[in-house]
Enzyme design. Structure first.
Site, PDB file in Angstrom:
ATOM      1  N   ASP A  10       0.744  -1.237   0.023  1.00 22.48           N
ATOM      2  CA  ASP A  10       0.023  -0.023  -0.261  1.00 22.48           C
ATOM      3  C   ASP A  10       0.868   1.227   0.219  1.00 22.48           C
ATOM      4  O   ASP A  10       2.019   1.175   0.071  1.00 22.48           O
ATOM      5  CB  ASP A  10      -0.917   0.135   1.133  1.00 22.48           C
ATOM      6  CG  ASP A  10      -0.468  -0.634   2.345  1.00 22.48           C
ATOM      7  OD1 ASP A  10       0.946  -0.655   2.485  1.00 22.48           O
ATOM      8  OD2 ASP A  10      -1.123  -1.210   3.206  1.00 22.48           O
ATOM      9  N   GLU A  54      -9.619  -1.577   5.154  1.00 20.76           N
ATOM     10  CA  GLU A  54     -10.444  -1.292   6.436  1.00 20.76           C
ATOM     11  C   GLU A  54     -11.713  -2.189   6.808  1.00 20.76           C
ATOM     12  O   GLU A  54     -12.092  -2.668   5.721  1.00 20.76           O
ATOM     13  CB  GLU A  54     -10.626   0.118   6.685  1.00 20.76           C
ATOM     14  CG  GLU A  54      -9.625   1.009   6.559  1.00 20.76           C
ATOM     15  CD  GLU A  54      -8.672   1.029   7.968  1.00 20.76           C
ATOM     16  OE1 GLU A  54      -8.812  -0.020   8.741  1.00 20.76           O
ATOM     17  OE2 GLU A  54      -7.729   2.073   8.199  1.00 20.76           O
TER      18      GLU A  54
HETATM   19  C1  F6R Z   1       1.445  -1.902   5.970  1.00 17.98           C
HETATM   20  C2  F6R Z   1       0.381  -2.412   6.026  1.00 17.98           C
HETATM   21  C3  F6R Z   1      -0.749  -2.308   7.344  1.00 17.98           C
HETATM   22  C4  F6R Z   1      -0.007  -2.867   8.820  1.00 17.98           C
HETATM   23  C5  F6R Z   1      -0.805  -2.603   9.913  1.00 17.98           C
HETATM   24  C6  F6R Z   1       0.128  -3.097  11.289  1.00 17.98           C
HETATM   25  O1  F6R Z   1       1.926  -1.986   4.658  1.00 17.98           O
HETATM   26  O2  F6R Z   1      -0.527  -2.874   5.233  1.00 17.98           O
HETATM   27  O3  F6R Z   1      -1.729  -3.436   7.273  1.00 17.98           O
HETATM   28  O4  F6R Z   1       0.647  -4.110   8.605  1.00 17.98           O
HETATM   29  O5  F6R Z   1      -1.320  -1.269   9.914  1.00 17.98           O
HETATM   30  O6  F6R Z   1       1.124  -1.876  11.307  1.00 17.98           O
HETATM   31  P1  F6R Z   1       2.103  -1.944  12.359  1.00 17.98           P
HETATM   32  O7  F6R Z   1       2.989  -3.125  12.001  1.00 17.98           O
HETATM   33  O8  F6R Z   1       2.882  -0.767  12.358  1.00 17.98           O
HETATM   34  O9  F6R Z   1       1.470  -2.371  13.742  1.00 17.98           O
END
Ligand code: F6R
Length: 259
Positions: free
Chosen positions: A66, A142
């Protein structure tokens, strides 16, 4: 269902997943990696630094999950910058082979279909690394995202913008929109590896692995995948109903099988 591996800590998770990726690259030098950003995959990238040192990685390809819409790619928190800093440079990958969705406003209308075409042209993703949001998102799909969705623009939830404010000066600087691989895109990867650490991810992990299949729980899409591996620490595993069974099956796994 997904295979759940409960490890002692994030470092152990990084080592386990890095070993799988090294095996993949050994078998297929032009392997296509699906790259996640955020904090969760960092132990994997860290472990890969030493494990890939001295190996020829010049043909490895990659697709990020993303990108923020409207954020200058040169901004330090754009996912283009993050992938360059955390993955491409330390692992010595060829930047021309590592793709990130294009979040530029001017081309956003066709950026999703362009990205899908690029993934198709590469023959699909071999191993997709995933984190999970506290609201259950994977990629930036989401709650409410269709299981059939493809790369497209989404609006970040207030929860996700709050969670990601730590990377910016203030929450007002966190973009409102992103372009993300869809759940349907992610499900086409040949192996999904979802990592999660800490108590804050426990409910999202339980929902993804054991919850009902529902668009309101985007992570539950992994239940539809024939080869999904979930690697979690004890805290992130704390709400799993079948955690004893997962420990038992992993402990008794035939040694010839990887994850
Ligand atoms: C990142 C992504 C998100 C993260 C998620 C968790 O490319 O696609 O799905 O994996 O927001 O974020 P962290 O690892 O920072 O807790």
């Amino acid at each position: 269902m997904a295979e759940v591996v409960i490890v002692e800590n994030a470092e152990a998770a990084g080592a386990l997943v890095a070993a799988e990726i090294v095996g993949l690259i050994d078998a297929r030098p032009d392997a296509v990696l699906g790259l996640a950003t955020g904090s969760t995959p960092l132990p994997v990238y860290q472990a890969l630094r030493t494990r890939l040192a001295g190996r020829d990685v010049s043909r490895v390809r990659g697709f990020a999950l993303d990108e923020y819409v409207g954020l200058d790619p040169a901004h330090p928190e754009s996912y283009r910058s993050v992938i360059t800093r955390d993955v491409v440079e330390p692992l010595g990958l060829d930047p021309r082979r590592i793709h990130v969705p294009d979040g530029a406003q001017e081309t956003i209308r066709h950026a999703g279909s362009d990205y899908e075409a690029a993934i198709d042209a590469a023959g699909g993703v071999d191993l997709q690394i995933l984190g999970i949001g506290t609201d259950g998102h994977i990629g930036f799909n989401e709650p409410g995202s269709s299981f059939a969705s493809r790369t497209r623009v989404k609006t970040l939830t207030a929860q996700t913008r709050e969670d990601n404010a730590r990377f910016f000066d203030s929450i007002d600087d966190v973009p409102m929109h992103c372009i993300t691989q869809g759940l349907g895109t992610i499900l086409r990867a040949r192996h999904l590896v979802l990592l999660a650490f800490g108590e804050g991810k426990a409910q999202a992990v339980a929902d993804a692995v054991e919850g009902p299949l529902s668009a309101i729980l985007p992570g539950s899409a992994i239940q539809l995948h024939p080869h999904a591996t979930v690697v979690v620490d004890e805290a992130a595993a704390s709400r799993l109903a079948l955690s004893d069974y997962y420990r038992y099956t992993f402990a008794n796994k035939p040694s010839w099988q990887g994850i």
